[in-house]
Design a protein around this motif. Structure first.
Motif, PDB file in Angstrom:
ATOM      1  N   THR A  35     -17.673 -28.940 -34.439  1.00  0.00           N
ATOM      2  CA  THR A  35     -18.424 -30.133 -34.068  1.00  0.00           C
ATOM      3  C   THR A  35     -19.197 -30.650 -35.273  1.00  0.00           C
ATOM      4  N   GLU A  36     -19.807 -31.803 -35.089  1.00  0.00           N
ATOM      5  CA  GLU A  36     -20.545 -32.449 -36.169  1.00  0.00           C
ATOM      6  C   GLU A  36     -21.745 -31.605 -36.584  1.00  0.00           C
ATOM      7  N   ARG A  37     -21.839 -31.302 -37.836  1.00  0.00           N
ATOM      8  CA  ARG A  37     -22.911 -30.458 -38.345  1.00  0.00           C
ATOM      9  C   ARG A  37     -24.260 -31.164 -38.308  1.00  0.00           C
ATOM     10  N   MET A  38     -24.273 -32.475 -38.545  1.00  0.00           N
ATOM     11  CA  MET A  38     -25.529 -33.199 -38.687  1.00  0.00           C
ATOM     12  C   MET A  38     -26.164 -33.559 -37.356  1.00  0.00           C
ATOM     13  N   SER A  39     -25.441 -33.371 -36.255  1.00  0.00           N
ATOM     14  CA  SER A  39     -25.959 -33.761 -34.948  1.00  0.00           C
ATOM     15  C   SER A  39     -27.080 -32.827 -34.498  1.00  0.00           C
ATOM     16  N   MET A  40     -28.108 -33.404 -33.880  1.00  0.00           N
ATOM     17  CA  MET A  40     -29.226 -32.623 -33.339  1.00  0.00           C
ATOM     18  C   MET A  40     -29.070 -32.390 -31.844  1.00  0.00           C
ATOM     19  N   ASP A  79     -10.157 -24.151 -47.215  1.00  0.00           N
ATOM     20  CA  ASP A  79     -11.521 -24.006 -47.702  1.00  0.00           C
ATOM     21  C   ASP A  79     -11.640 -22.644 -48.367  1.00  0.00           C
ATOM     22  N   SER A  80     -11.474 -22.585 -49.676  1.00  0.00           N
ATOM     23  CA  SER A  80     -11.463 -21.301 -50.379  1.00  0.00           C
ATOM     24  C   SER A  80     -12.839 -20.795 -50.736  1.00  0.00           C
ATOM     25  N   ASP A  81     -13.864 -21.634 -50.594  1.00  0.00           N
ATOM     26  CA  ASP A  81     -15.200 -21.250 -51.052  1.00  0.00           C
ATOM     27  C   ASP A  81     -16.145 -20.837 -49.938  1.00  0.00           C
ATOM     28  N   GLU A  82     -15.858 -21.253 -48.724  1.00  0.00           N
ATOM     29  CA  GLU A  82     -16.806 -20.996 -47.654  1.00  0.00           C
ATOM     30  C   GLU A  82     -16.091 -20.461 -46.423  1.00  0.00           C
ATOM     31  N   THR A  83     -16.853 -20.089 -45.430  1.00  0.00           N
ATOM     32  CA  THR A  83     -16.313 -19.391 -44.276  1.00  0.00           C
ATOM     33  C   THR A  83     -15.949 -20.357 -43.161  1.00  0.00           C
ATOM     34  N   PHE A  84     -14.732 -20.249 -42.659  1.00  0.00           N
ATOM     35  CA  PHE A  84     -14.320 -21.078 -41.531  1.00  0.00           C
ATOM     36  C   PHE A  84     -15.192 -20.765 -40.320  1.00  0.00           C
ATOM     37  N   GLY A  85     -15.588 -21.822 -39.616  1.00  0.00           N
ATOM     38  CA  GLY A  85     -16.402 -21.658 -38.421  1.00  0.00           C
ATOM     39  C   GLY A  85     -17.877 -21.722 -38.713  1.00  0.00           C
ATOM     40  N   GLU A  86     -18.303 -21.356 -39.916  1.00  0.00           N
ATOM     41  CA  GLU A  86     -19.708 -21.444 -40.294  1.00  0.00           C
ATOM     42  C   GLU A  86     -19.943 -22.626 -41.232  1.00  0.00           C
ATOM     43  N   ARG A  87     -19.025 -22.857 -42.125  1.00  0.00           N
ATOM     44  CA  ARG A  87     -19.059 -24.050 -42.963  1.00  0.00           C
ATOM     45  C   ARG A  87     -17.614 -24.395 -43.286  1.00  0.00           C
ATOM     46  N   CYS A  88     -17.280 -25.634 -43.113  1.00  0.00           N
ATOM     47  CA  CYS A  88     -15.874 -26.010 -43.231  1.00  0.00           C
ATOM     48  C   CYS A  88     -15.741 -27.401 -43.825  1.00  0.00           C
ATOM     49  N   THR A  89     -14.510 -27.824 -43.987  1.00  0.00           N
ATOM     50  CA  THR A  89     -14.196 -29.136 -44.536  1.00  0.00           C
ATOM     51  C   THR A  89     -14.744 -30.263 -43.672  1.00  0.00           C
ATOM     52  N   VAL A  90     -14.878 -30.046 -42.375  1.00  0.00           N
ATOM     53  CA  VAL A  90     -15.221 -31.131 -41.459  1.00  0.00           C
ATOM     54  C   VAL A  90     -16.663 -31.040 -41.003  1.00  0.00           C
ATOM     55  N   GLY A  91     -17.171 -32.170 -40.476  1.00  0.00           N
ATOM     56  CA  GLY A  91     -18.506 -32.204 -39.907  1.00  0.00           C
ATOM     57  C   GLY A  91     -19.615 -32.226 -40.926  1.00  0.00           C
ATOM     58  N   ARG A 178      -3.147 -41.333 -35.144  1.00  0.00           N
ATOM     59  CA  ARG A 178      -2.395 -41.292 -36.398  1.00  0.00           C
ATOM     60  C   ARG A 178      -3.173 -40.478 -37.420  1.00  0.00           C
ATOM     61  N   GLY A 179      -2.418 -39.824 -38.320  1.00  0.00           N
ATOM     62  CA  GLY A 179      -3.028 -38.888 -39.242  1.00  0.00           C
ATOM     63  C   GLY A 179      -4.039 -39.502 -40.179  1.00  0.00           C
ATOM     64  N   ALA A 180      -3.831 -40.762 -40.581  1.00  0.00           N
ATOM     65  CA  ALA A 180      -4.741 -41.403 -41.524  1.00  0.00           C
ATOM     66  C   ALA A 180      -6.180 -41.399 -41.040  1.00  0.00           C
ATOM     67  N   ASP A 181      -6.367 -41.405 -39.731  1.00  0.00           N
ATOM     68  CA  ASP A 181      -7.706 -41.539 -39.175  1.00  0.00           C
ATOM     69  C   ASP A 181      -8.546 -40.271 -39.301  1.00  0.00           C
ATOM     70  N   VAL A 182      -7.927 -39.128 -39.626  1.00  0.00           N
ATOM     71  CA  VAL A 182      -8.704 -37.883 -39.705  1.00  0.00           C
ATOM     72  C   VAL A 182      -9.767 -37.965 -40.789  1.00  0.00           C
ATOM     73  N   LEU A 183      -9.513 -38.724 -41.864  1.00  0.00           N
ATOM     74  CA  LEU A 183     -10.492 -38.822 -42.945  1.00  0.00           C
ATOM     75  C   LEU A 183     -11.806 -39.402 -42.452  1.00  0.00           C
ATOM     76  N   THR A 184     -11.715 -40.266 -41.466  1.00  0.00           N
ATOM     77  CA  THR A 184     -12.894 -40.967 -40.964  1.00  0.00           C
ATOM     78  C   THR A 184     -13.552 -40.254 -39.794  1.00  0.00           C
ATOM     79  N   VAL A 185     -12.757 -39.748 -38.856  1.00  0.00           N
ATOM     80  CA  VAL A 185     -13.341 -39.200 -37.629  1.00  0.00           C
ATOM     81  C   VAL A 185     -13.836 -37.764 -37.783  1.00  0.00           C
ATOM     82  N   LEU A 186     -13.437 -37.076 -38.850  1.00  0.00           N
ATOM     83  CA  LEU A 186     -13.829 -35.676 -39.016  1.00  0.00           C
ATOM     84  C   LEU A 186     -15.158 -35.492 -39.741  1.00  0.00           C
TER      85      LEU A 186
END
Length: 278
Positions: A35-40, A79-91, A178-186
């Motif tokens: 989910t979105e990381r910045m959401s409160m 994501d080679s630098d951080e842990t999936f589920g705790e910090r990831c490419t998305v959100g 469509r796949g192009a939209d992942v850049l924006t919605v993630l």
């Protein structure tokens, strides 16, 4: 909050999570909802499902075949630098609404970025020498014509997937048409040093899907890989496409080939495009 802790590792009912009308017939491995990381909010909006382990390429291919019915786009996340589920490419940043992509035309995206990149400084002069821009000048040439399909775009995408899977790779399912939209919605921030928002980049990739049979395959914290079923076949066409890539990801050209013309020679006939942002 990056995962639904109540269901971590459990089989996901993605039709309920993402509000889609039909479920998947392909069985999923253990995974979690990011989910979105910045959401409160107590329960932030879900962005995607992600596998806990490295996926089999055959699974991504099966899910691609279901995309039209399921509305879930299969995507490799690395994501080679951080842990999936705790910090990831998305959100990482707040996702943009899909309608923001609809506001952009490829020509407008190109001109806006091109003009910004080559803008002259009153004291220092032009930002780049013409040698970098050749065969073009300081005026944006606009989008290239469409390519000729050499393969079925989805078949080619499945063929290229195994080359992109390693121990740092996970499989994601994103609720987009469509796949192009992942850049924006993630809420992806990989190109943040180049553009402040990603809707314009998604608009460009949408056009690449239509003109070049492109398919987004893998997304990382600062990179993007895609298959290309209709790559440019001539030097002139490759240069026109390279000009688009210059506006999409100047780091990829400046720090590797050094000029648009040299980069054009690299992508001529190439069935994969890879981008990274410094």
């Amino acid at each position: 909050m990056l995962q639904d802790d109540r269901d971590a590792g459990a089989p996901a009912d993605l039709s309920a999570v993402f509000g889609i009308s039909s479920g998947l017939s392909t069985e999923l491995p253990p995974g979690e909802i990011l989910t979105e990381r910045m959401s409160m909010a107590a329960y932030p909006t879900p962005l995607c499902w992600i596998s806990l382990d490295t996926p089999r390429p055959q699974l991504a291919a099966a899910l691609r075949a279901e995309h039209r019915r399921s509305g879930l786009w299969p995507l490799l996340l690395c994501d080679s630098d951080e842990t999936f589920g705790e910090r990831c490419t998305v959100g990482v940043t707040a996702p943009e609404p899909l309608e923001h992509i609809d506001r952009w035309r490829v020509y407008d995206v190109m001109v806006r970025i091109w003009d910004g990149l080559v803008q002259a400084d009153d004291e220092l002069g032009p930002a780049y020498d013409l040698d970098v821009l050749t065969p073009f000048d300081y005026t944006c040439p606009g989008p290239a014509k469409a390519g000729n399909l050499l393969a079925d775009p989805d078949v080619l995408a499945n063929q290229q997937l195994p080359k992109l899977v390693d121990g740092d790779t996970r499989l994601a399912l994103v609720p987009v048409k469509r796949g192009a939209d992942v850049l924006t919605v993630l809420g992806w921030s990989g190109a943040a040093n180049h553009v402040s928002r990603t809707a314009g980049l998604s608009a460009m990739v949408r056009s690449w899907e239509e003109r070049f049979g492109a398919r987004i395959l893998r997304l990382g914290p600062d990179r993007l890989d895609m298959s290309v079923a209709a790559p440019p076949q001539t030097s002139e066409h490759a240069a026109q496409v390279a000009a688009e890539h210059w506006t999409f990801c100047p780091d990829r050209i400046l720090q590797e080939t050094g000029s648009i013309s040299a980069y054009a020679g690299e992508i001529r006939g190439r069935r994969t495009w890879s981008f990274w942002w410094d």
